[in-house]
Design an enzyme around this catalytic site. Structure first.
Site, PDB file in Angstrom:
ATOM      1  N   GLY A  46       6.578   0.372  -2.261  1.00 33.33           N
ATOM      2  CA  GLY A  46       6.634  -0.325  -3.429  1.00 33.33           C
ATOM      3  C   GLY A  46       5.062  -0.677  -3.784  1.00 33.33           C
ATOM      4  CD  GLN A  51       0.400  -4.337  -3.445  1.00 37.22           C
ATOM      5  OE1 GLN A  51       1.472  -3.973  -4.162  1.00 37.22           O
ATOM      6  NE2 GLN A  51       0.106  -4.015  -2.322  1.00 37.22           N
ATOM      7  CB  CYS A 102       1.158  -5.901   2.494  1.00 36.79           C
ATOM      8  SG  CYS A 102       0.715  -6.033   0.730  1.00 36.79           S
ATOM      9  CG  LEU A 103       0.714  -0.109   0.416  1.00 41.40           C
ATOM     10  CD1 LEU A 103       1.126   0.916  -0.822  1.00 41.40           C
ATOM     11  CD2 LEU A 103       0.513   1.044   1.544  1.00 41.40           C
ATOM     12  CG  HIS A 144       6.511  -7.063  -0.395  1.00 46.12           C
ATOM     13  ND1 HIS A 144       6.022  -7.291   1.056  1.00 46.12           N
ATOM     14  CD2 HIS A 144       5.384  -6.440  -0.708  1.00 46.12           C
ATOM     15  CE1 HIS A 144       4.935  -6.948   1.154  1.00 46.12           C
ATOM     16  NE2 HIS A 144       4.596  -6.544   0.286  1.00 46.12           N
ATOM     17  CD  GLU A 145       5.710  -4.091  -3.872  1.00 50.37           C
ATOM     18  OE1 GLU A 145       4.980  -4.402  -4.358  1.00 50.37           O
ATOM     19  OE2 GLU A 145       5.913  -3.656  -2.721  1.00 50.37           O
ATOM     20  CG  HIS A 148       2.090  -8.162  -4.355  1.00 53.94           C
ATOM     21  ND1 HIS A 148       0.981  -8.708  -3.516  1.00 53.94           N
ATOM     22  CD2 HIS A 148       2.741  -7.363  -3.365  1.00 53.94           C
ATOM     23  CE1 HIS A 148       0.867  -8.063  -2.173  1.00 53.94           C
ATOM     24  NE2 HIS A 148       1.868  -7.074  -2.100  1.00 53.94           N
TER      25      HIS A 148
END
Length: 174
Positions: A46, A51, A102-103, A144-145, A148
């Site tokens: 995702g 991000q 997380c990226l 999660h996304e 953000h």
């Protein structure tokens, strides 16, 4: 298409509430394509526009499509979800604790409680209304996304956070 830079928590864009997507023009379509390419290259499951330093309410989600994933996730394995202006309109009472990464926070993991099932509405890449009922890991990724988009990181709500050891592999999350 291009692979975009994924920002880290020192960039204030990650902490801002993202703005609503109002234009589904060619610039937006390029952003979607670039985000998908970036997510796959990372690799992740995702990615939210903040991000990649774009403060818009846009997420892309795709569970892995390897043989094990196809067995576990069925038709959801490898299916790309593009949601502009996503909103959780229903969530199960059942909460499940699970490990997230997380990226934007490479090398860290956390135990996070999430709803087992969510119903998400939004718009597709053309601006048309869409809706999905997501369960399990897919529901976790959507939550999660969407966090953000509101300036929240998994580390803000985790029950515990730890740095990956040399013997741990990075899990694909976002």
């Amino acid at each position: 298409m291009a692979i975009l830079d994924i920002i880290q928590p020192d960039n204030p864009i990650l902490r801002k509430k993202a703005v609503k997507v109002t234009s589904f023009d060619s610039k937006f379509q390029t952003l979607v394509d670039d985000m998908v390419e970036t997510m796959i290259a990372a690799p992740g499951v995702g990615l939210a526009a903040p991000q990649v330093a774009v403060s818009q309410r846009l997420i892309v989600v795709r569970l892995p499509n390897d043989e094990d994933s196809r067995k576990e996730y069925g038709k959801e394995a490898g299916q790309l979800h593009v949601f502009a202006n996503p909103k959780i309109i229903k969530a199960s009472k059942e909460m499940v604790e699970g490990v997230e990464a997380c990226l934007s926070i490479p090398g860290y993991y956390g135990e996070v409680d999430r709803h087992e099932m969510v119903v998400v509405t939004g718009q597709d890449r053309k601006g048309e209304p869409i809706r999905i009922k997501a369960k399990g890991w897919l529901a976790r990724v959507f939550q999660h996304e969407i966090d953000h988009l509101d300036g929240q990181l998994f580390t803000d709500i985790a029950n515990s956070v730890w740095k990956a050891g040399d013997d741990e592999e990075d899990d694909e999350m976002d």
